[in-house]
Design an enzyme around this catalytic site. Structure first.
Site, PDB file in Angstrom:
ATOM      1  N   HIS A 116     -51.191  25.701 121.782  1.00 26.11           N
ATOM      2  CA  HIS A 116     -49.823  25.819 121.229  1.00 26.11           C
ATOM      3  C   HIS A 116     -49.855  25.757 119.700  1.00 26.11           C
ATOM      4  O   HIS A 116     -48.866  25.360 119.071  1.00 26.11           O
ATOM      5  CB  HIS A 116     -48.903  24.715 121.767  1.00 26.11           C
ATOM      6  N   LYS A 127     -59.383  36.519  94.506  1.00 32.42           N
ATOM      7  CA  LYS A 127     -58.869  36.453  95.882  1.00 32.42           C
ATOM      8  C   LYS A 127     -59.701  37.344  96.792  1.00 32.42           C
ATOM      9  O   LYS A 127     -59.952  38.505  96.486  1.00 32.42           O
ATOM     10  CB  LYS A 127     -57.407  36.890  95.922  1.00 32.42           C
ATOM     11  N   SER A 153     -57.232  41.439  95.897  1.00 28.71           N
ATOM     12  CA  SER A 153     -55.941  41.585  95.235  1.00 28.71           C
ATOM     13  C   SER A 153     -56.098  42.337  93.929  1.00 28.71           C
ATOM     14  O   SER A 153     -57.105  42.208  93.234  1.00 28.71           O
ATOM     15  CB  SER A 153     -55.328  40.205  94.959  1.00 28.71           C
ATOM     16  N   THR A 155     -54.262  75.445 128.576  1.00 25.44           N
ATOM     17  CA  THR A 155     -54.564  76.866 128.712  1.00 25.44           C
ATOM     18  C   THR A 155     -55.105  77.438 127.407  1.00 25.44           C
ATOM     19  O   THR A 155     -56.055  78.234 127.407  1.00 25.44           O
ATOM     20  CB  THR A 155     -53.299  77.644 129.145  1.00 25.44           C
TER      21      THR A 155
END
Length: 466
Positions: A184, A320, A314, A102
């Site tokens: 798996h 990294k 990093s 509303t």
């Protein structure tokens, strides 16, 4: 000179900023719901939908002689400006607000009424009696709920298409790169890297189709039902004319509802659409996770391909590089899944003849759509298209995988093949080395059974063969 003016609604007077287009009802909502700081102005597709809706309603009411032509035309002109985005900043009600919408419906009514009188000073336009004539929040907000998602959908689909096309291109590029499969999270029979990417292409293609089918259900609207579905206070002939105008303005094949009461009280179609977004997010999460797994490393992970470096990974470990782009994608997708759960709860919370939880359903879904539309092209470009092959690593995994002995099952039987598999682990020798030592296959048989097509291409795959 005062910076405010006094506006009135059915509850009394309210101070409103002097130059604001909105009025007293909107001012009350701003005062009542200081929640997130995210207002309707952050949802341009919702505002555009209101522009289309209110223009269609004004002109339909004009055509059936329910609304003065000058007033209707002024509203339509103001609505054109709303559609163009000129008044987005005037939508100041928080996205978390009173039920059913509303507050934001009145925000739209007041903006259009004020602007209509500015455009044509010879008319007096009332937000309830003219802009909202023959309408209720209860049929208009479900309508803009659907319209806003339909307007946002092409951008979402474009982002998904970018991912699909990037996966297809990479799949074809790496079609002959054979590697070890994994089930798996353990070694399994061979697959090509191209087949994996093409399978991702196909799942994105399918979720796009699923979204398109769900979007089609949103074309059925609630407009014309007014407060409960009965159409009380709507003029004779108004509804079909309003739909005709909506079709003309939006270019969408919107349609009248089969059951106007259901169209007001049930949000199943929107829930279904949100669920299709959820399905896309689930599949994209799976693909993103696989990309991060297959590219992990570079020296102690799978490292079958490497992602495009986009930033240092990093603040302490020099050199990294992290999978920053897919990490961002994962986080985004988790938020999208949470937003869908919100929609699910809101859809379930509909009671009796109206679901009042629609504002939250609307903002969370549009957020999801817009965020995905923004980031999917970047994901396609940097993560999928930008990755580079480590062919040596793929070949090494293939040759050392004990699962290669699976091709011996029809020749020496499962039990004997299992002995060869165990011997690969105890001796460190490759399956091919042991097969040759034991004289299990002739050179011709070895060539046949370890051919890339024999190992991986027994059946056609969409993307390669269609």
């Amino acid at each position: 000179m005062s910076e405010y003016r006094i506006e009135k609604d059915s509850m009394g007077e309210m101070q409103v900023p002097k130059n604001a287009l909105w009025g007293a009802s909107t001012a009350r909502a701003v005062q009542n719901f200081p929640v997130s700081g995210q207002t309707g102005s952050t949802l341009p597709d919702l505002i555009k939908s209101y522009g289309y809706l209110k223009k269609a309603c004004a002109l339909a009411n004009r055509d059936v002689k329910a609304l003065d032509a000058k007033i209707a035309d002024a509203i339509a002109r103001a609505a054109d400006e709303m559609i163009e985005g000129k008044h987005n900043r005037e939508f100041v009600v928080d996205v978390f607000q009173a039920g059913a919408g509303t507050s934001i419906n009145m925000n739209a009514n007041e903006v259009l009424a004020t602007r209509a009188m500015q455009l044509d000073p010879t008319v007096k336009v009332n937000p309830n009696d003219h802009v909202n004539y023959g309408q209720s929040t209860n049929d208009t907000f479900p309508t803009v709920l659907h319209l806003s998602a339909l307007l946002a959908f092409p951008r979402l689909d474009s982002g998904l298409k970018a991912v699909q096309e990037a996966c297809e291109k990479k799949g074809k590029e790496w079609a002959r790169v054979i590697k070890s499969g994994r089930t798996h999270l353990q070694d399994a029979v061979p697959i090509t890297l191209g087949q994996e990417f093409m399978s991702w292409r196909n799942c994105v293609r399918h979720v796009r189709q699923n979204l398109k089918e769900a979007a089609d259900k949103l074309l059925e609207l609630a407009l014309g039902g007014s407060a409960i579905g009965s159409g009380l206070n709507t003029a004779d002939g108004y509804r079909p004319v309003a739909y005709k105008y909506l079709q003309q303005f939006t270019g969408l094949k919107v349609r009248e509802p089969e059951d106007p009461f259901e169209a007001v009280n049930s949000r199943w179609a929107f829930l279904n659409f949100s669920a299709a977004i959820r399905t896309a997010a689930v599949e994209l999460t799976r693909v993103t996770n696989d990309i991060r797994l297959l590219s992990c490393g570079p020296t102690t992970g799978l490292d079958e391909f490497r992602l495009k470096p986009v930033q240092p990974g990093s603040s302490i470990m020099p050199g990294k590089i992290n999978p920053s782009n897919p990490e961002c994608m994962n986080q985004l997708l988790y938020q999208v899944l949470g937003n869908d759960h919100t929609v699910y709860l809101c859809a379930m919370a509909g009671q009796l003849d109206l679901n009042v939880m629609m504002p939250t359903m609307c903002c969370t879904t549009l957020w999801s759509m817009n965020w995905l539309a923004n980031f999917l092209p970047k994901f396609a470009e940097d993560t999928v298209a930008g990755c580079t092959l480590n062919a040596e690593r793929c070949q090494n995994y293939l040759e050392t995988s004990q699962a290669l002995v699976t091709v011996l099952n029809p020749i020496i039987g499962y039990a004997n093949a299992a002995k060869i598999a165990k011997e690969t682990l105890t001796t460190g020798k490759t399956p091919k080395q042991l097969i040759r030592e034991h004289g299990i296959l002739t050179p011709e048989q070895e060539k046949k059974y370890y051919d890339i097509d024999y190992l991986t291409r027994r059946y056609p795959q969409a993307g390669f063969d269609s």
